[in-house]
Design an enzyme around this catalytic site. Structure first.
Site, PDB file in Angstrom:
ATOM      1  N   TYR A  15     -15.441  17.385   8.420  1.00 22.42           N
ATOM      2  CA  TYR A  15     -15.096  16.266   9.310  1.00 22.42           C
ATOM      3  C   TYR A  15     -14.322  16.745  10.530  1.00 22.42           C
ATOM      4  CZ  TYR A  15     -16.906  12.870   6.070  1.00 22.42           C
ATOM      5  OH  TYR A  15     -17.756  12.141   5.297  1.00 22.42           O
TER       6      TYR A  15
ATOM      7  N   ARG B 255     -15.401   4.896  -5.339  1.00 25.65           N
ATOM      8  CA  ARG B 255     -15.394   3.840  -4.316  1.00 25.65           C
ATOM      9  C   ARG B 255     -15.403   2.447  -4.944  1.00 25.65           C
ATOM     10  NH1 ARG B 255     -16.627   4.889   1.146  1.00 25.65           N
ATOM     11  NH2 ARG B 255     -16.671   7.105   1.533  1.00 25.65           N
TER      12      ARG B 255
ATOM     13  N   ASP C  43      -8.065   6.966   2.208  1.00 29.15           N
ATOM     14  CA  ASP C  43      -9.284   7.663   2.628  1.00 29.15           C
ATOM     15  C   ASP C  43      -8.990   9.153   2.769  1.00 29.15           C
ATOM     16  OD1 ASP C  43     -12.146   6.795   3.665  1.00 29.15           O
ATOM     17  OD2 ASP C  43     -11.521   8.582   4.760  1.00 29.15           O
TER      18      ASP C  43
ATOM     19  N   ARG D 211     -16.477  -2.654  -0.164  1.00 28.98           N
ATOM     20  CA  ARG D 211     -17.202  -3.767   0.450  1.00 28.98           C
ATOM     21  C   ARG D 211     -18.143  -4.541  -0.454  1.00 28.98           C
ATOM     22  NH1 ARG D 211     -18.962   0.248   4.952  1.00 28.98           N
ATOM     23  NH2 ARG D 211     -18.774   1.439   3.044  1.00 28.98           N
TER      24      ARG D 211
ATOM     25  N   ARG E 149     -10.417  -7.672   4.155  1.00 26.92           N
ATOM     26  CA  ARG E 149     -10.860  -6.913   5.333  1.00 26.92           C
ATOM     27  C   ARG E 149     -11.176  -7.792   6.548  1.00 26.92           C
ATOM     28  NH1 ARG E 149     -12.225  -4.296   8.244  1.00 26.92           N
ATOM     29  NH2 ARG E 149     -13.937  -2.830   8.027  1.00 26.92           N
TER      30      ARG E 149
HETATM   31  O1  CP3 Z   1     -12.132   2.793  -4.318  1.00 28.87           O
HETATM   32  C1  CP3 Z   1     -11.972   3.968  -3.954  1.00 28.87           C
HETATM   33  O2  CP3 Z   1     -12.742   4.887  -4.273  1.00 28.87           O
HETATM   34  C2  CP3 Z   1     -10.724   4.335  -3.190  1.00 28.87           C
HETATM   35  C3  CP3 Z   1     -10.837   4.440  -1.786  1.00 28.87           C
HETATM   36  C4  CP3 Z   1     -11.683   5.512  -1.090  1.00 28.87           C
HETATM   37  C5  CP3 Z   1     -12.260   5.253   0.189  1.00 28.87           C
HETATM   38  N1  CP3 Z   1     -12.793   6.420   0.650  1.00 28.87           N
HETATM   39  C6  CP3 Z   1     -12.225   3.961   0.869  1.00 28.87           C
HETATM   40  C7  CP3 Z   1     -13.172   3.681   1.959  1.00 28.87           C
HETATM   41  C8  CP3 Z   1     -11.961   6.839  -1.419  1.00 28.87           C
HETATM   42  C9  CP3 Z   1     -11.645   7.615  -2.670  1.00 28.87           C
HETATM   43  C10 CP3 Z   1     -12.656   7.397  -0.289  1.00 28.87           C
HETATM   44  C11 CP3 Z   1     -13.083   8.812  -0.217  1.00 28.87           C
HETATM   45  C12 CP3 Z   1     -13.882   9.267   0.923  1.00 28.87           C
HETATM   46  N2  CP3 Z   1     -13.811   8.860   2.231  1.00 28.87           N
HETATM   47  C13 CP3 Z   1     -14.848  10.298   0.854  1.00 28.87           C
HETATM   48  C14 CP3 Z   1     -15.170  11.105  -0.383  1.00 28.87           C
HETATM   49  C15 CP3 Z   1     -16.049  10.351  -1.304  1.00 28.87           C
HETATM   50  C16 CP3 Z   1     -17.472  10.245  -0.873  1.00 28.87           C
HETATM   51  O3  CP3 Z   1     -17.945   9.116  -0.788  1.00 28.87           O
HETATM   52  O4  CP3 Z   1     -18.105  11.279  -0.650  1.00 28.87           O
HETATM   53  C17 CP3 Z   1     -15.393  10.462   2.143  1.00 28.87           C
HETATM   54  C18 CP3 Z   1     -16.478  11.443   2.517  1.00 28.87           C
HETATM   55  C19 CP3 Z   1     -14.725   9.558   3.010  1.00 28.87           C
HETATM   56  C20 CP3 Z   1     -14.919   9.398   4.485  1.00 28.87           C
HETATM   57  C21 CP3 Z   1     -15.373   8.049   4.851  1.00 28.87           C
HETATM   58  N3  CP3 Z   1     -14.645   6.885   4.710  1.00 28.87           N
HETATM   59  C22 CP3 Z   1     -16.611   7.708   5.455  1.00 28.87           C
HETATM   60  C23 CP3 Z   1     -17.720   8.688   5.796  1.00 28.87           C
HETATM   61  C24 CP3 Z   1     -16.596   6.329   5.660  1.00 28.87           C
HETATM   62  C25 CP3 Z   1     -17.653   5.518   6.366  1.00 28.87           C
HETATM   63  C26 CP3 Z   1     -18.814   5.290   5.513  1.00 28.87           C
HETATM   64  C27 CP3 Z   1     -18.542   4.103   4.654  1.00 28.87           C
HETATM   65  O5  CP3 Z   1     -18.667   4.220   3.427  1.00 28.87           O
HETATM   66  O6  CP3 Z   1     -18.221   3.069   5.251  1.00 28.87           O
HETATM   67  C28 CP3 Z   1     -15.382   5.812   5.140  1.00 28.87           C
HETATM   68  C29 CP3 Z   1     -14.959   4.404   5.124  1.00 28.87           C
HETATM   69  C30 CP3 Z   1     -14.381   3.844   3.860  1.00 28.87           C
HETATM   70  N4  CP3 Z   1     -13.550   4.523   2.978  1.00 28.87           N
HETATM   71  C31 CP3 Z   1     -14.525   2.511   3.384  1.00 28.87           C
HETATM   72  C32 CP3 Z   1     -13.775   2.404   2.198  1.00 28.87           C
HETATM   73  C33 CP3 Z   1     -13.575   1.174   1.354  1.00 28.87           C
HETATM   74  C34 CP3 Z   1     -15.282   1.410   4.092  1.00 28.87           C
HETATM   75  C35 CP3 Z   1     -14.411   0.884   5.162  1.00 28.87           C
HETATM   76  C36 CP3 Z   1     -14.516  -0.592   5.369  1.00 28.87           C
HETATM   77  O7  CP3 Z   1     -13.896  -1.377   4.631  1.00 28.87           O
HETATM   78  O8  CP3 Z   1     -15.158  -0.968   6.331  1.00 28.87           O
END
Ligand code: CP3
Length: 338
Positions: free
Chosen positions: A147, A23, A72, A27, A36
């Site tokens: 999910y 990640r 994502d 943010r 964003r």
């Molecule tokens: O930089 C990176 O790693 C690349 C981008 C990336 C995102 N999500 C962007 C993201 C990657 C590789 C993921 C994987 C992901 N997404 C996983 C597996 C990794 C882990 O953390 O277990 C999972 C379970 C998700 C599902 C997901 N996406 C959730 C549950 C959420 C909400 C919780 C949160 O962290 O906000 C997201 C949102 C998300 N995915 C954001 C980002 C940058 C935040 C969104 C925003 O900008 O508001």
């Protein structure tokens, strides 16, 4: 091109320990938040120029040794036929989750060129300019299934486990479709230019080892085996892996990603000299002092010597409140540790 990360994936000796952060685009970076402010999260994922820009941010700002595609794990799931929305505080929600055989029968296996062209375009843009290798990714089938069944994030995965225990036929048919989608999706990412791929099994650690062995492991293994002929490194990350690591190492990946709840010495011992280990600093350590970050990181690097090679990373995704200065410090500490 900095090949240190790819060399470590394949078990070759490197001058220093390569590092990237799960990640890493997100943010905690003011530069990400600025973009964003103008677009919502899904639009950002689906706009190749912007997705490529935020993918590159941590490479330029932190000096990490690999980039991970900005997208994502829920993007391909949406295209299988689920309605996806992201909420600011509640996270992702599917309004039509999978609960019956009829629901599962309606799902389709995606065709990446038609269904997610923006993901492949983002990869193509990135490969023209990136100075470090690009990692593609997908959720592992079990994590994707949680999910789809729960309809969002979950504490105890009761709906998923109920289906595993009470309707194995529904579970298997759902997993088969997800597995096929995952293979098509990752193959297309590799064809578009991804130089390694990571399968995120973020919630597989919620299963008893005997359940993991039948409900998660065979599907992850099938994905990894299907990707083998394409010749790029596969990283299999299992969160909360301690109870299932002995099984997970048999999935056939080149790199095993581990969380911090297992001591790196024990993880490296279990992974052995056939695989590279990736991990495993607790993301919360980045809220501590420089000295403590250094002490913890150097300890992990020493302990990882039991595996064939080491890629430094956190044990799970970086937290949004993390001070970027401390992440920069961590990257420098790992590089300087030799
Ligand atoms: O930089 C990176 O790693 C690349 C981008 C990336 C995102 N999500 C962007 C993201 C990657 C590789 C993921 C994987 C992901 N997404 C996983 C597996 C990794 C882990 O953390 O277990 C999972 C379970 C998700 C599902 C997901 N996406 C959730 C549950 C959420 C909400 C919780 C949160 O962290 O906000 C997201 C949102 C998300 N995915 C954001 C980002 C940058 C935040 C969104 C925003 O900008 O508001």
């Amino acid at each position: 091109m900095n090949n240190t990360f790819l060399n470590a994936c394949m078990g070759k000796e490197t001058d220093y320990t390569p590092v990237w952060i799960m990640r890493q685009a997100g943010r905690y970076l003011p530069e990400y938040r600025k973009i964003r402010e103008k677009v919502d999260f899904l639009t950002l994922c689906k706009t190749p120029e912007l997705a490529a820009e935020v993918t590159t941010q941590p490479v330029d700002i932190l000096g990490v040794d690999a980039a991970i595609l900005f997208s994502d794990i829920l993007i391909p799931i949406e295209k299988m036929g689920l309605k996806l929305k992201f909420y600011e505080k509640k996270g992702p929600k599917f309004s039509n989750p999978i609960r019956t055989q009829k629901d599962a029968d309606k799902l389709k296996v995606i065709n990446p060129d038609e269904d997610v062209p923006y993901v492949l375009d983002t990869i193509r843009i990135l490969r023209k300019g990136l100075k470090v290798p690009l990692i593609g990714f997908s959720g592992a089938p079990f994590t994707a299934a949680t999910y789809m069944i729960e309809g969002g994030s979950s504490k105890n995965f009761l709906k998923t486990k109920r289906i595993i225990y009470n309707d194995p036929q529904l579970f298997t048919s759902l997993m088969d479709k997800i597995t096929e989608t995952t293979i098509a999706y990752l193959s297309a990412q590799i064809k578009a230019g991804a130089q390694a791929v990571q399968l995120f099994d973020s919630w597989a650690g919620a299963l008893a080892p005997s359940d993991y062995e039948v409900a998660a492991f065979p599907y992850a293994k099938k994905v990894i085996e299907a990707l083998k002929p394409l010749g790029v490194a596969v990283i299999y990350f299992v969160n909360d892996c301690a109870g299932v690591l002995d099984i997970a190492v048999g999935a056939g990946a080149d790199v095993m990603g581990v969380d911090w709840r297992i001591d790196m010495a024990e993880a490296a011992k279990k992974i052995g000299k056939k695989l590279t280990v990736q991990g495993n600093l607790d993301p919360c350590v980045l809220f501590s002092t420089k000295n403590h970050i250094k002490e913890m990181a150097v300890d992990i690097i020493k302990k990882a010597k039991g595996a064939r090679a080491h890629i430094f990373n956190l044990g799970h995704g970086i937290l949004p409140e993390t001070p970027p200065e401390n992440v920069k410090t961590l990257v420098k500490i790992v590089h300087d540790a030799g």
